[in-house]
Design a protein around this motif. Structure first.
Motif, short mmCIF file in Angstrom:
data_model
loop_
_atom_site.label_atom_id
_atom_site.label_comp_id
_atom_site.label_asym_id
_atom_site.label_seq_id
_atom_site.Cartn_x
_atom_site.Cartn_y
_atom_site.Cartn_z
N ILE A 25 0.85 -1.20 0.00
CA ILE A 25 0.00 0.00 0.00
C ILE A 25 0.88 1.25 0.00
CG2 ILE A 25 -1.64 1.35 1.40
CD1 ILE A 25 -2.77 -1.47 2.33
N GLU A 26 1.94 1.21 0.82
CA GLU A 26 2.83 2.37 0.95
C GLU A 26 3.48 2.76 -0.38
OE1 GLU A 26 6.28 3.97 4.04
OE2 GLU A 26 5.76 1.85 4.00
N THR A 28 2.18 2.52 -3.32
CA THR A 28 1.18 2.81 -4.35
C THR A 28 1.06 4.32 -4.56
OG1 THR A 28 -0.02 0.83 -3.61
CG2 THR A 28 -1.22 2.34 -5.04
N LYS A 31 1.23 8.77 -3.52
CA LYS A 31 1.79 8.51 -2.18
C LYS A 31 1.03 9.25 -1.07
CE LYS A 31 6.55 6.90 -1.72
NZ LYS A 31 6.05 5.68 -1.11
N TYR A 34 -1.89 7.07 -0.10
CA TYR A 34 -1.66 5.71 0.42
C TYR A 34 -0.69 5.64 1.60
CZ TYR A 34 -4.34 3.99 -3.53
OH TYR A 34 -5.36 3.74 -4.41
N ILE A 37 -2.35 5.62 4.97
CA ILE A 37 -3.03 4.34 5.21
C ILE A 37 -2.02 3.33 5.76
CG2 ILE A 37 -4.25 2.41 4.13
CD1 ILE A 37 -5.39 4.44 2.09
N SER A 38 -0.88 3.25 5.10
CA SER A 38 0.18 2.36 5.56
C SER A 38 0.63 2.74 6.98
CB SER A 38 1.36 2.42 4.59
OG SER A 38 2.42 1.62 5.04
N SER A 112 -7.83 9.72 3.01
CA SER A 112 -7.21 8.41 3.25
C SER A 112 -8.17 7.49 3.99
CB SER A 112 -5.91 8.57 4.04
OG SER A 112 -4.94 9.22 3.25
N MET A 119 -11.22 0.23 0.37
CA MET A 119 -10.20 -0.82 0.33
C MET A 119 -10.66 -2.07 1.11
SD MET A 119 -6.23 -0.32 1.42
CE MET A 119 -5.84 0.97 0.26
#
Length: 330
Positions: A25-26, A28, A31, A34, A37-38, A112, A119
């Motif tokens: 995810i990181e 993707t 940035k 994502y 999210i990471s 996010s 997701m």
């Protein structure tokens, strides 16, 4: 995989899978969408909800790997709710890390968080199961209930006329249904009998209610270092918890006046307010009253578990889980 696995083994198994997913995810693009999210997924935590998916799946003889997409969906959805909760509550910290809206900004936290909610579904529909439609329906119903619970929680902010029943319904929606859903998703995925899956769901509801009551108690009486965030946040923000509502119900006229004065104050010393209210809760015996109610829900959870038509030794891990929740310090 054997049925005698421990909770920590399930946690390790899930943590390894989540770590890989968070790394993907990181990396993707974009940035800015994502990376937060990471960051959220790497904050840590006990990962109890996804572990419940795997445990329930295992209980009914399911394939653990096939249950992993549902476990990831639950964990990502849960963290999405925390991300948005922190923003609504203006919380600075989460699990000893700056919350997403503090580390980045409000707009990033909104977008996010939205991406995480989508997701979660992307992971869920990767599940290989003839019952995938039933699983998506349960997940969607639960997701909406969590939003309803959050709205009730917000509605309660501006009024003192909240009953204990109103509060218990709110925490059922905001907290308990996601725990119950986690268990039932795992059961459905493994092809469990409908009655057994429902008993496991009700086990989760009762456990979830005990879990949130414990959370309310920890917010006031926990060791701050172990808790991972500042205690007394619920007192500072006049959050309608079981402790506050029960205090209003049990307090003498003088105690009630003190409590309402602190609730109505717009400017105050935070440490003083926490100390006064905490002392009042202790005087009224609220830690003991709260623990008694938690114990009642714990026993109800065990009764639901006992009716599931599976060998009792296979259910011991769920009793371990319930005990872990009842005895946690953070």
């Amino acid at each position: 995989m054997s049925n005698t696995q421990t909770i920590s083994e399930f946690q390790k198994l899930f943590a390894e899978k989540l770590e890989k997913e968070a790394a993907n995810i990181e990396n993707t693009e974009p940035k800015n969408l994502y990376e937060p999210i990471s960051y959220t997924l790497k904050m840590g935590g006990k990962r109890l909800r996804p572990v419940m998916v795997l445990m329930a799946n295992n209980l009914f003889g399911g394939n653990i790997e096939k249950a992993m997409p549902a476990a990831l969906a639950i964990e990502i959805f849960h963290n999405f709710t925390l991300l948005h909760d922190d923003m609504m509550d203006n919380a600075d910290m989460r699990r000893n890390h700056p919350s997403v809206h503090k580390k980045y900004n409000d707009n990033v936290a909104i977008l996010s968080g939205d991406a995480m909610s989508i997701m979660a579904y992307q992971y869920l529909v990767q599940t290989e199961s003839p019952e995938i439609q039933k699983m998506v329906q349960l997940f969607s119903k639960t997701a909406m209930e969590v939003c309803e619970g959050q709205q009730y929680d917000m509605n309660f902010e501006d009024t003192l006329s909240v009953s204990i029943d109103d509060y218990l319904n709110m925490i059922r929606l905001k907290t308990a249904v996601l725990i119950a859903c986690s268990l039932k998703l795992g059961a459905i995925n493994a092809g469990a009998d409908t009655k057994d899956a429902n008993h496991l769901y009700n086990f989760g509801i009762n456990l979830g209610l005990a879990f949130q009551l414990q959370d309310d108690l920890l917010d006031v009486f926990a060791d701050e270092e172990k808790f991972g965030k500042k205690i007394g946040g619920d007192i500072t923000s006049n959050k309608k918890t079981f402790l506050l509502l029960k205090a209003l119900e049990l307090s003498s006229p003088a105690q009630k006046e003190t409590l309402i004065n602190w609730i109505e104050k717009k400017e105050f010393d935070i440490a003083e307010k926490i100390a006064v209210v905490k002392n009042l809760y202790t005087e009224l015996g609220l830690p003991e009253i709260s623990k008694k109610l938690m114990e009642d829900y714990y026993q109800s959870a065990l009764e639901e578990l006992s009716t599931i038509k599976i060998a009792s030794e296979k259910k011991e891990i769920f009793i371990d889980l319930a005990k872990m929740i009842m005895k946690r310090e953070h």
